[in-house]
Scaffold this motif. Sequence first.
Motif, PDB file in Angstrom:
ATOM      1  N   GLU A  62      10.425  -1.143 -11.893  1.00 46.82           N
ATOM      2  CA  GLU A  62       9.714   0.022 -11.382  1.00 46.82           C
ATOM      3  C   GLU A  62       9.566   1.079 -12.473  1.00 46.82           C
ATOM      4  O   GLU A  62      10.240   1.036 -13.499  1.00 46.82           O
ATOM      5  N   GLY A  63       8.658   2.080 -12.195  1.00 50.95           N
ATOM      6  CA  GLY A  63       8.364   3.032 -13.247  1.00 50.95           C
ATOM      7  C   GLY A  63       8.432   4.491 -12.878  1.00 50.95           C
ATOM      8  O   GLY A  63       8.137   5.338 -13.707  1.00 50.95           O
ATOM      9  N   GLN A 111       0.847  -1.202   0.000  1.00 48.32           N
ATOM     10  CA  GLN A 111       0.000   0.000   0.000  1.00 48.32           C
ATOM     11  C   GLN A 111       0.880   1.249   0.000  1.00 48.32           C
ATOM     12  O   GLN A 111       0.934   1.991   0.969  1.00 48.32           O
ATOM     13  N   ARG A 112       1.588   1.491  -1.098  1.00 48.27           N
ATOM     14  CA  ARG A 112       2.535   2.597  -1.169  1.00 48.27           C
ATOM     15  C   ARG A 112       2.430   3.316  -2.510  1.00 48.27           C
ATOM     16  O   ARG A 112       2.025   2.732  -3.516  1.00 48.27           O
ATOM     17  N   GLU A 113       2.848   4.585  -2.496  1.00 47.03           N
ATOM     18  CA  GLU A 113       2.955   5.385  -3.710  1.00 47.03           C
ATOM     19  C   GLU A 113       4.399   5.831  -3.867  1.00 47.03           C
ATOM     20  O   GLU A 113       5.180   5.798  -2.927  1.00 47.03           O
ATOM     21  N   GLY A 114       4.723   6.286  -5.089  1.00 46.15           N
ATOM     22  CA  GLY A 114       6.021   6.914  -5.299  1.00 46.15           C
ATOM     23  C   GLY A 114       7.075   6.038  -5.944  1.00 46.15           C
ATOM     24  O   GLY A 114       8.194   6.475  -6.176  1.00 46.15           O
ATOM     25  N   GLY A 115       6.766   4.780  -6.280  1.00 46.61           N
ATOM     26  CA  GLY A 115       7.721   3.939  -6.976  1.00 46.61           C
ATOM     27  C   GLY A 115       8.678   3.208  -6.045  1.00 46.61           C
ATOM     28  O   GLY A 115       8.837   3.532  -4.875  1.00 46.61           O
ATOM     29  N   SER A 116       9.305   2.172  -6.599  1.00 40.77           N
ATOM     30  CA  SER A 116      10.356   1.365  -5.954  1.00 40.77           C
ATOM     31  C   SER A 116       9.861   0.607  -4.726  1.00 40.77           C
ATOM     32  O   SER A 116      10.623   0.355  -3.795  1.00 40.77           O
ATOM     33  N   ASN A 158       7.470  -2.271  -5.148  1.00 33.78           N
ATOM     34  CA  ASN A 158       6.885  -3.557  -5.534  1.00 33.78           C
ATOM     35  C   ASN A 158       7.900  -4.694  -5.475  1.00 33.78           C
ATOM     36  O   ASN A 158       9.113  -4.478  -5.490  1.00 33.78           O
ATOM     37  N   ILE A 159       7.379  -5.922  -5.447  1.00 32.16           N
ATOM     38  CA  ILE A 159       8.202  -7.136  -5.447  1.00 32.16           C
ATOM     39  C   ILE A 159       7.799  -7.954  -6.672  1.00 32.16           C
ATOM     40  O   ILE A 159       6.610  -8.216  -6.890  1.00 32.16           O
TER      41      ILE A 159
END
Length: 529
Positions: free
Chosen positions: A513-514, A396-401, A403-404
């Motif tokens: 990541e994007g 539950q995060r924003e801002g990139g980097s 994810n797994i």
Amino acid sequence: MASAMSLPPWPPAEILEPTRNKFVTVDARDYALRHGLVYRALPAEEGGMPPQDTTIHAPLTLLPTPFPRDLFEKAMDFAPLYNTLYARVATDKDFLSSVLQNSVVHVDDFQRRLYEIWTVAEEEGTTQSTQLALCRSDYLVHMAPQSTGKLRQVEFNTISASFGALCTLASQMHHFLFRKGAYDAMDPLISKANMPKNEALSVLVSGLADAHNCYVKQQREEHRMIKPAILFVVQPEERNTFDQRALEMELLEEHAIPVLRASLDELGTIASLHGVDRILAMQSPISFTPIEISVVYFRAGYSPTDYKSDDAWATRLLLERSHAIKCPSIAMQLAGAKKVQQVLAEPGVLEHYLGKEGDLLRSTFAKLWPMDDSPLGKEGMALLRESPQGFVLKPQREGGSNNIYKDDIIPALDAMEARDKERNAKQGGSGIKEREGYILMSLIRTPENRGSLFMRAGKQTPGSEHATETVSELGVFGTMLYKPGPSKKAPLDMLSSRTGGYLLRTKASESNEGGVAAGFSVIDSPLLF
């Protein structure tokens, strides 16, 4: 319908010729620096502050990237419907509670703190029912077997949906290079008709102005201390300042609306509430007089690192309790949680909010699973263990980097299970597993053999970097000013809804990541075909 596989080789060979590449890169670089398409430079040392008197151009593409016209237009057409969906979700207290209170808030401290602020503010009662959101819906092109490309949503951003100003300038830079002849004698696809105008800056500014003007009309003039201003809540170490400053300057020049900027830590000492309506005021850094705040626009507050102390959380609560219109409210920030995205994809949920129109948005959804012990969660876990290469695990995060991906998922889940056992052995547990703070998403299979030319600051020799395999992500901007409706039959009162403008981000295919700000992607613009 154009196929994403029918593209000519890209980028055109002509732009790779060294002399031409050098001169076009210099023109693009100087355009970016001249027009404020810039970042602050990197800190001199890790963990330090970016130098405040030095800028570099933002990471960019040297020429626009082909994107299917039908999918671009579909993303634009869906934007008003997404506005309606998330405004209805954010005003549905029962739904938000049911989704969050028995899952992520037990295993994600950041979400728990946000949820607690929302609960406290709701129990106290609001003096300001009107809410503003500046949002961005992000998509990738998915190449399903034996078919043309499909539009698949990555996520819906409800807080700090950035780059509206810089992506507008990037589009203008590509148009400038086209008019100057930088792309002459290349592929005929590069034409003015295929390079859509980007109105992201004006759309976002107009949304902020809508909220400010609504607030001014609500308030009686005799109670006003001074002409109200919009507050930008910002990060103290922000490098992407000029994307924000462009909004600020446009608000002042086009709408005569002043803007103040402050971090959560600064607001802890200069912001205060007044009267039974809890009018928000802050001390002017220039005149040292109190200024009434009409709109609180969060360009910070989406990451745990923005809350460096309990005082910062107390300030966030103060802002939420205030009479200022929040952009976003805590409720809208919670509505943007990945867990909410996953539940919206379950059968019947979209239809509850949108009726038959829910099918239109469902067509853009990737497959999503909860990470719990429900039948759907067990299905996702079985598919994941069988073939992890096809999945991404999202917190539950924003801002990139955050994810797994792929083969890293199973070890990460095993580590979570070990922590669950250790925690339960020490202090007992709620029965909620750490993995329930995540959702599982099927990976989107993007088109292959798509290249680009990247311009990044700091290269000693003029020229752009040729990336032979890239992925482009399209974000569509929207604004909504809304409040709860008068009844269950009319649960939403949409005061204004604007859509338009886009952000195209392109990255090397090997990067999972994007985020542009996180250093993975570069700002691009679409070339429709």
